[in-house]
Design a protein around this motif. Structure first.
Motif, PDB file in Angstrom:
ATOM      1  N   TRP A 136      -1.640   4.969   3.479  1.00  0.00           N
ATOM      2  CA  TRP A 136      -2.008   3.696   4.285  1.00  0.00           C
ATOM      3  C   TRP A 136      -1.128   3.599   5.401  1.00  0.00           C
ATOM      4  O   TRP A 136      -0.062   3.368   5.194  1.00  0.00           O
ATOM      5  CB  TRP A 136      -2.277   2.570   3.522  1.00  0.00           C
ATOM      6  CG  TRP A 136      -3.230   2.804   2.551  1.00  0.00           C
ATOM      7  CD1 TRP A 136      -3.289   3.211   1.166  1.00  0.00           C
ATOM      8  CD2 TRP A 136      -4.676   2.176   2.708  1.00  0.00           C
ATOM      9  NE1 TRP A 136      -4.630   3.124   0.655  1.00  0.00           N
ATOM     10  CE2 TRP A 136      -5.327   2.683   1.290  1.00  0.00           C
ATOM     11  CE3 TRP A 136      -5.461   1.510   3.227  1.00  0.00           C
ATOM     12  CZ2 TRP A 136      -6.759   2.167   0.999  1.00  0.00           C
ATOM     13  CZ3 TRP A 136      -6.820   0.891   3.287  1.00  0.00           C
ATOM     14  CH2 TRP A 136      -7.213   1.387   2.136  1.00  0.00           C
ATOM     15  N   MET A 163       0.866  -1.111  -0.104  1.00  0.00           N
ATOM     16  CA  MET A 163      -0.040   0.123   0.082  1.00  0.00           C
ATOM     17  C   MET A 163       0.948   1.295  -0.017  1.00  0.00           C
ATOM     18  O   MET A 163       2.119   1.276   0.304  1.00  0.00           O
ATOM     19  CB  MET A 163      -0.940  -0.016   1.230  1.00  0.00           C
ATOM     20  CG  MET A 163      -1.705  -1.127   1.362  1.00  0.00           C
ATOM     21  SD  MET A 163      -2.830  -1.760  -0.075  1.00  0.00           S
ATOM     22  CE  MET A 163      -3.925  -0.210  -0.040  1.00  0.00           C
ATOM     23  N   LEU A 221      -7.460  -1.914  -1.523  1.00  0.00           N
ATOM     24  CA  LEU A 221      -7.047  -2.738  -0.687  1.00  0.00           C
ATOM     25  C   LEU A 221      -7.419  -4.161  -1.152  1.00  0.00           C
ATOM     26  O   LEU A 221      -6.164  -5.043  -1.186  1.00  0.00           O
ATOM     27  CB  LEU A 221      -7.511  -2.466   0.755  1.00  0.00           C
ATOM     28  CG  LEU A 221      -6.943  -3.492   1.632  1.00  0.00           C
ATOM     29  CD1 LEU A 221      -5.161  -3.526   2.007  1.00  0.00           C
ATOM     30  CD2 LEU A 221      -7.290  -3.153   2.979  1.00  0.00           C
ATOM     31  N   VAL A 243      -9.679   0.167   8.219  1.00  0.00           N
ATOM     32  CA  VAL A 243     -10.342  -0.914   7.222  1.00  0.00           C
ATOM     33  C   VAL A 243      -9.364  -2.179   7.550  1.00  0.00           C
ATOM     34  O   VAL A 243      -8.173  -2.225   7.821  1.00  0.00           O
ATOM     35  CB  VAL A 243      -9.838  -0.347   5.758  1.00  0.00           C
ATOM     36  CG1 VAL A 243     -10.215  -1.506   4.839  1.00  0.00           C
ATOM     37  CG2 VAL A 243     -10.353   0.961   5.680  1.00  0.00           C
ATOM     38  N   ALA A 250     -14.901   2.739   5.230  1.00  0.00           N
ATOM     39  CA  ALA A 250     -14.247   3.436   4.212  1.00  0.00           C
ATOM     40  C   ALA A 250     -14.953   3.683   3.103  1.00  0.00           C
ATOM     41  O   ALA A 250     -15.866   2.999   2.809  1.00  0.00           O
ATOM     42  CB  ALA A 250     -12.889   3.031   4.177  1.00  0.00           C
ATOM     43  N   TYR A 277      -5.578  -1.671   8.962  1.00  0.00           N
ATOM     44  CA  TYR A 277      -5.148  -0.319   8.179  1.00  0.00           C
ATOM     45  C   TYR A 277      -6.057   0.898   8.723  1.00  0.00           C
ATOM     46  O   TYR A 277      -7.072   0.846   8.927  1.00  0.00           O
ATOM     47  CB  TYR A 277      -4.922  -0.390   6.622  1.00  0.00           C
ATOM     48  CG  TYR A 277      -4.041  -1.401   6.260  1.00  0.00           C
ATOM     49  CD1 TYR A 277      -2.923  -1.112   5.806  1.00  0.00           C
ATOM     50  CD2 TYR A 277      -4.795  -2.604   5.946  1.00  0.00           C
ATOM     51  CE1 TYR A 277      -2.176  -2.162   5.339  1.00  0.00           C
ATOM     52  CE2 TYR A 277      -3.901  -3.804   5.462  1.00  0.00           C
ATOM     53  CZ  TYR A 277      -2.558  -3.425   4.964  1.00  0.00           C
ATOM     54  OH  TYR A 277      -1.751  -4.461   4.388  1.00  0.00           O
ATOM     55  N   SER A 278      -5.155   2.047   8.656  1.00  0.00           N
ATOM     56  CA  SER A 278      -5.890   3.140   8.905  1.00  0.00           C
ATOM     57  C   SER A 278      -6.024   4.006   7.325  1.00  0.00           C
ATOM     58  O   SER A 278      -4.541   3.999   6.959  1.00  0.00           O
ATOM     59  CB  SER A 278      -5.261   4.126   9.641  1.00  0.00           C
ATOM     60  OG  SER A 278      -5.792   5.428   9.784  1.00  0.00           O
ATOM     61  N   SER A 279      -7.054   3.966   6.621  1.00  0.00           N
ATOM     62  CA  SER A 279      -7.020   4.387   5.298  1.00  0.00           C
ATOM     63  C   SER A 279      -6.758   5.887   5.246  1.00  0.00           C
ATOM     64  O   SER A 279      -6.501   6.574   6.008  1.00  0.00           O
ATOM     65  CB  SER A 279      -8.420   4.187   4.706  1.00  0.00           C
ATOM     66  OG  SER A 279      -9.431   5.406   5.428  1.00  0.00           O
ATOM     67  N   GLU A 336     -11.479   2.987  -1.521  1.00  0.00           N
ATOM     68  CA  GLU A 336     -10.297   2.336  -0.717  1.00  0.00           C
ATOM     69  C   GLU A 336     -10.426   1.015  -0.375  1.00  0.00           C
ATOM     70  O   GLU A 336      -9.439   0.428  -0.310  1.00  0.00           O
ATOM     71  CB  GLU A 336     -10.337   3.440   0.677  1.00  0.00           C
ATOM     72  CG  GLU A 336     -10.079   4.740   0.533  1.00  0.00           C
ATOM     73  CD  GLU A 336      -9.928   5.458   1.654  1.00  0.00           C
ATOM     74  OE1 GLU A 336      -9.576   6.887   1.728  1.00  0.00           O
ATOM     75  OE2 GLU A 336     -10.588   4.973   2.769  1.00  0.00           O
TER      76      GLU A 336
END
Length: 238
Positions: free
Chosen positions: A131, A127, A229, A158, A221, A150-152, A225
């Motif tokens: 990300w 990513m 992913l 996410v 999200a 993850y933090s988008s 996004e």
């Protein structure tokens, strides 16, 4: 025989003595001359003995001691079970807990260890810098699972979940009330766009079934996004 003399037929009967009642004794109990003695009157009854009040300092009986020990043992057992359960399973479901940001999470290293025991190829998405990896975890057992959070770019949480096959239990936990809103193909894999309802309202997910594994990407999200992913995850296992 002289006419002036009377001949007695026998001795004259003596008159009854005074108080003799004709020779019969008076048997009345009320008579003062009765031979029976008078019955004395009963005295006052003795007061009943009252039970002594129980002292507050009286030692506990054997029965009370055994019952108290059983209650303490039961409470201690329940406390131990609760502590062990929290230690093994944590508080709340794995899908509901929000991990703390951690910039030092090494997804590649965690994936390398998981690859040794996982029954499917482990996805390691590449990513962009927008990300941020929050956590990476592999769970072994009857249903092995690899998950990355993850933090988008827009700051939403996410989650990527990978199993041999995405089943209903995982979908109902991650996206309650999920329904298929669209079908599409990503990197040659058949995928579906899911929308949650009820408790899962506002959540969106994309599930894909590849040749040897299944993927689920979900969160609050935007769809773009989530699709980004999912594409990176499928590319990493091709």
């Amino acid at each position: 025989m002289c006419p002036g003399n009377r001949i007695s037929a026998g001795p004259e009967a003596a008159p009854p003595e005074s108080g003799d009642n004709g020779g019969m004794q008076d048997s009345s109990p009320d008579s003062p001359t009765s031979g029976s003695g008078s019955v004395p009157a009963a005295g006052p009854a003795a007061p009943a003995q009252q039970p002594r009040p129980k002292s507050a300092y009286e030692l506990p009986s054997r029965k009370n001691t055994v019952l108290r020990n059983m209650i303490w043992a039961l409470a201690l057992t329940v406390a131990v079970v609760v502590v062990v359960g929290i230690a093994f399973f944590g508080v709340g479901s794995d899908m509901e807990r929000t991990p703390l940001p951690n910039s030092e999470v090494d997804v590649a290293q965690s994936a390398q260890r998981a690859e040794e025991i996982a029954p499917f190829p482990v996805a390691v998405p590449q990513m962009g810098e927008e990300w941020s990896e929050q956590s990476a975890r592999f769970t072994d057992g009857e249903q092995p699972r690899w998950s990355i959070r993850y933090s988008s770019p827009q700051g939403s949480l996410v989650t990527l979940v990978q199993e041999a096959e995405i089943g209903a239990p995982l979908l109902s936990s991650a996206l309650p009330g999920a329904t298929v809103s669209e079908e599409l193909t990503i990197e040659g894999a058949d995928c579906q766009v899911l929308t949650g309802s009820g408790e899962g309202a506002g959540r969106t997910g994309i599930t894909c079934q590849a040749e040897d594994t299944g993927l689920l990407v979900h969160g609050e999200a935007p769809r773009e996004e989530l699709e980004e992913l999912a594409t990176a995850a499928l590319t990493s296992i091709r």
